[in-house]
Scaffold this motif. Structure first.
Motif, PDB file in Angstrom:
ATOM      1  N   VAL A   1       0.790  -1.232   0.000  1.00 40.34           N
ATOM      2  CA  VAL A   1       0.000   0.000   0.000  1.00 40.34           C
ATOM      3  C   VAL A   1       0.822   1.282   0.000  1.00 40.34           C
ATOM      4  O   VAL A   1       0.248   2.367  -0.121  1.00 40.34           O
ATOM      5  CB  VAL A   1      -0.954   0.040   1.223  1.00 40.34           C
ATOM      6  N   ASP A   2       2.124   1.205   0.139  1.00 40.68           N
ATOM      7  CA  ASP A   2       2.917   2.420   0.346  1.00 40.68           C
ATOM      8  C   ASP A   2       3.099   3.187  -0.963  1.00 40.68           C
ATOM      9  O   ASP A   2       3.822   2.770  -1.860  1.00 40.68           O
ATOM     10  CB  ASP A   2       4.284   2.080   0.944  1.00 40.68           C
ATOM     11  N   ARG A   3       2.446   4.345  -1.065  1.00 41.87           N
ATOM     12  CA  ARG A   3       2.476   5.113  -2.313  1.00 41.87           C
ATOM     13  C   ARG A   3       3.851   5.731  -2.558  1.00 41.87           C
ATOM     14  O   ARG A   3       4.233   5.971  -3.701  1.00 41.87           O
ATOM     15  CB  ARG A   3       1.403   6.198  -2.280  1.00 41.87           C
ATOM     16  N   LEU A   4       4.613   5.988  -1.505  1.00 41.52           N
ATOM     17  CA  LEU A   4       5.966   6.495  -1.711  1.00 41.52           C
ATOM     18  C   LEU A   4       6.847   5.409  -2.315  1.00 41.52           C
ATOM     19  O   LEU A   4       7.662   5.676  -3.207  1.00 41.52           O
ATOM     20  CB  LEU A   4       6.564   7.002  -0.391  1.00 41.52           C
ATOM     21  N   ALA A   5       6.683   4.182  -1.848  1.00 39.32           N
ATOM     22  CA  ALA A   5       7.419   3.064  -2.442  1.00 39.32           C
ATOM     23  C   ALA A   5       6.998   2.866  -3.896  1.00 39.32           C
ATOM     24  O   ALA A   5       7.836   2.563  -4.763  1.00 39.32           O
ATOM     25  CB  ALA A   5       7.185   1.786  -1.639  1.00 39.32           C
ATOM     26  N   PHE A   6       5.713   3.039  -4.171  1.00 37.86           N
ATOM     27  CA  PHE A   6       5.239   2.924  -5.553  1.00 37.86           C
ATOM     28  C   PHE A   6       5.884   4.012  -6.427  1.00 37.86           C
ATOM     29  O   PHE A   6       6.294   3.745  -7.562  1.00 37.86           O
ATOM     30  CB  PHE A   6       3.719   3.065  -5.621  1.00 37.86           C
ATOM     31  N   HIS A   7       5.952   5.231  -5.898  1.00 40.88           N
ATOM     32  CA  HIS A   7       6.546   6.339  -6.648  1.00 40.88           C
ATOM     33  C   HIS A   7       8.020   6.074  -6.923  1.00 40.88           C
ATOM     34  O   HIS A   7       8.513   6.305  -8.037  1.00 40.88           O
ATOM     35  CB  HIS A   7       6.361   7.651  -5.867  1.00 40.88           C
ATOM     36  N   GLU A   8       8.737   5.568  -5.926  1.00 40.39           N
ATOM     37  CA  GLU A   8      10.145   5.229  -6.126  1.00 40.39           C
ATOM     38  C   GLU A   8      10.308   4.099  -7.138  1.00 40.39           C
ATOM     39  O   GLU A   8      11.268   4.068  -7.908  1.00 40.39           O
ATOM     40  CB  GLU A   8      10.792   4.831  -4.804  1.00 40.39           C
ATOM     41  N   THR A   9       9.371   3.163  -7.135  1.00 40.26           N
ATOM     42  CA  THR A   9       9.395   2.089  -8.127  1.00 40.26           C
ATOM     43  C   THR A   9       9.244   2.658  -9.532  1.00 40.26           C
ATOM     44  O   THR A   9       9.984   2.287 -10.454  1.00 40.26           O
ATOM     45  CB  THR A   9       8.278   1.068  -7.842  1.00 40.26           C
ATOM     46  N   ALA A  10       8.281   3.555  -9.713  1.00 41.72           N
ATOM     47  CA  ALA A  10       8.079   4.183 -11.020  1.00 41.72           C
ATOM     48  C   ALA A  10       9.320   4.967 -11.445  1.00 41.72           C
ATOM     49  O   ALA A  10       9.707   4.947 -12.623  1.00 41.72           O
ATOM     50  CB  ALA A  10       6.851   5.089 -10.986  1.00 41.72           C
ATOM     51  N   ASN A  11       9.967   5.642 -10.500  1.00 44.60           N
ATOM     52  CA  ASN A  11      11.209   6.351 -10.815  1.00 44.60           C
ATOM     53  C   ASN A  11      12.290   5.392 -11.292  1.00 44.60           C
ATOM     54  O   ASN A  11      13.031   5.683 -12.231  1.00 44.60           O
ATOM     55  CB  ASN A  11      11.721   7.099  -9.581  1.00 44.60           C
ATOM     56  N   ALA A  12      12.377   4.232 -10.638  1.00 44.47           N
ATOM     57  CA  ALA A  12      13.399   3.258 -11.005  1.00 44.47           C
ATOM     58  C   ALA A  12      13.130   2.654 -12.380  1.00 44.47           C
ATOM     59  O   ALA A  12      14.066   2.333 -13.121  1.00 44.47           O
ATOM     60  CB  ALA A  12      13.469   2.154  -9.950  1.00 44.47           C
ATOM     61  N   LEU A  13      11.866   2.501 -12.726  1.00 40.79           N
ATOM     62  CA  LEU A  13      11.517   1.943 -14.022  1.00 40.79           C
ATOM     63  C   LEU A  13      11.696   2.946 -15.160  1.00 40.79           C
ATOM     64  O   LEU A  13      11.906   2.547 -16.306  1.00 40.79           O
ATOM     65  CB  LEU A  13      10.065   1.454 -14.010  1.00 40.79           C
ATOM     66  N   ASP A  14      11.630   4.226 -14.845  1.00 45.19           N
ATOM     67  CA  ASP A  14      11.761   5.276 -15.864  1.00 45.19           C
ATOM     68  C   ASP A  14      12.622   6.408 -15.306  1.00 45.19           C
ATOM     69  O   ASP A  14      12.141   7.510 -15.056  1.00 45.19           O
ATOM     70  CB  ASP A  14      10.383   5.787 -16.260  1.00 45.19           C
ATOM     71  N   PRO A  15      13.920   6.139 -15.089  1.00 44.49           N
ATOM     72  CA  PRO A  15      14.774   7.143 -14.437  1.00 44.49           C
ATOM     73  C   PRO A  15      14.909   8.441 -15.227  1.00 44.49           C
ATOM     74  O   PRO A  15      15.163   9.495 -14.630  1.00 44.49           O
ATOM     75  CB  PRO A  15      16.122   6.426 -14.301  1.00 44.49           C
TER      76      PRO A  15
END
Length: 303
Positions: free
Chosen positions: A278-292
């Motif tokens: 559920v952690d939206r900050l972790a989700f945001h960091e994941t999206a950053n890692a997928l599209d740096p």
């Protein structure tokens, strides 16, 4: 002898629960009946490969876009499954234009819903088969992998020992047990319960493989944590009660970024389960890692 086995059976559920707290209540409705799957699909694919279309993910007609040119494969944690572990992150990524896929792995006979308990080497081979299928369906040469807990560590076994190094662009781990765990010292109690370790090895080898110092982990980390050509991101929480000490989740090597959520937002109190669910900050960091190339700062306001 009776007393010894009583102690063993008392300790094992605690270890299993502690190592497997990535599980959520099974979302049975999310798993379609055979009639709901494409005709003949269940017959063509083993259970760990059968697609389940939900909220736009596991859609094998999806073709990656120019903006997001690689499919994303989600790898659940211990006692998780292809649906329940990703009810938050999968729709989040689909809404951002990714082709998203998830698999079940590490199944034990007669144990529905709760997977990731089989030997990690066998699970890595299941992942190898699944990645090949996703690549064939999407017409791409590489995937990005996002994994929670065991699901962030096991793909490293796939890449190092099962031919996956050339098929993965990026690995994002959400609280992965990259160097195993001592469960705040709980695993060291095994020696006080004669037969407990052998019982664990036999019935739930996937749990034994995640104990710090296991043969699998020693082999995995020998010679370095990373393989060339793969970009690694590890997202950790200092409140992790499963991967302990929490910094053992980190990797060392080129193309590695280790992140602690609380360094980005001190008000984030997610522990081992929440970081993947559920952690939206972790989700945001994941999206950053997928599209740096299009990453934006992760703050307490990130959603």
């Amino acid at each position: 002898m009776k007393l010894r086995w009583s102690r063993t059976l008392t300790l094992l559920p605690a270890l299993a629960l502690a190592l497997g707290v990535t599980a959520t209540a099974p979302a049975a409705a999310a798993h379609p009946s055979p009639a709901a799957t494409p005709a003949g699909d269940a017959a063509r694919h083993p259970s760990h490969m059968a697609p389940t279309v939900r909220s736009g993910w596991n859609d094998y007609s999806c073709k990656p876009s120019a903006d997001h040119p690689r499919p994303v494969v989600l790898v659940h944690g211990t006692l998780g499954n292809a649906i329940d572990n990703w009810l938050g992150l999968a729709p989040y990524l689909v809404a951002r234009g990714y082709c998203v896929f998830s698999l079940d792995y590490g199944q034990l006979p007669g144990v529905p819903f709760f997977h990731g308990l089989g030997p990690i080497d066998a699970s890595a081979q299941q992942l190898a088969t699944y990645v090949d299928r996703v690549l064939a369906a999407t017409g791409t040469s590489k995937v990005d992998i996002v994994g929670h807990s065991q699901g962030g560590m096991m793909p490293r076994v796939y890449m190092k020992f099962h031919g996956g190094a050339g098929k993965v662009n990026a690995l994002v781990g959400l609280a992965p047990d990259n160097h195993g765990t001592d469960l705040n010292g709980l695993t060291r109690l095994l020696s006080y319960f004669p037969g407990a370790k052998q019982y664990l090895d036999k019935l739930t080898p996937g749990l034994s493989d995640q104990i710090a110092g296991s043969e699998v982990l020693n082999r995995l980390n020998a010679g370095g944590d990373t393989v060339p050509g793969v970009h690694y991101t590890v997202i950790a929480t200092k409140y992790d009660e499963v991967v302990t000490p929490y910094r053992t989740t980190f990797l060392d090597g080129p193309e590695v970024r280790n992140v602690v959520l609380q360094d980005l937002c001190s008000a984030d109190f997610s522990e081992h389960v929440a970081i993947g669910l559920v952690d939206r900050l972790a989700f945001h960091e994941t999206a950053n890692a997928l599209d740096p190339a299009h990453a934006t700062p992760t703050t307490c306001a990130s959603r």
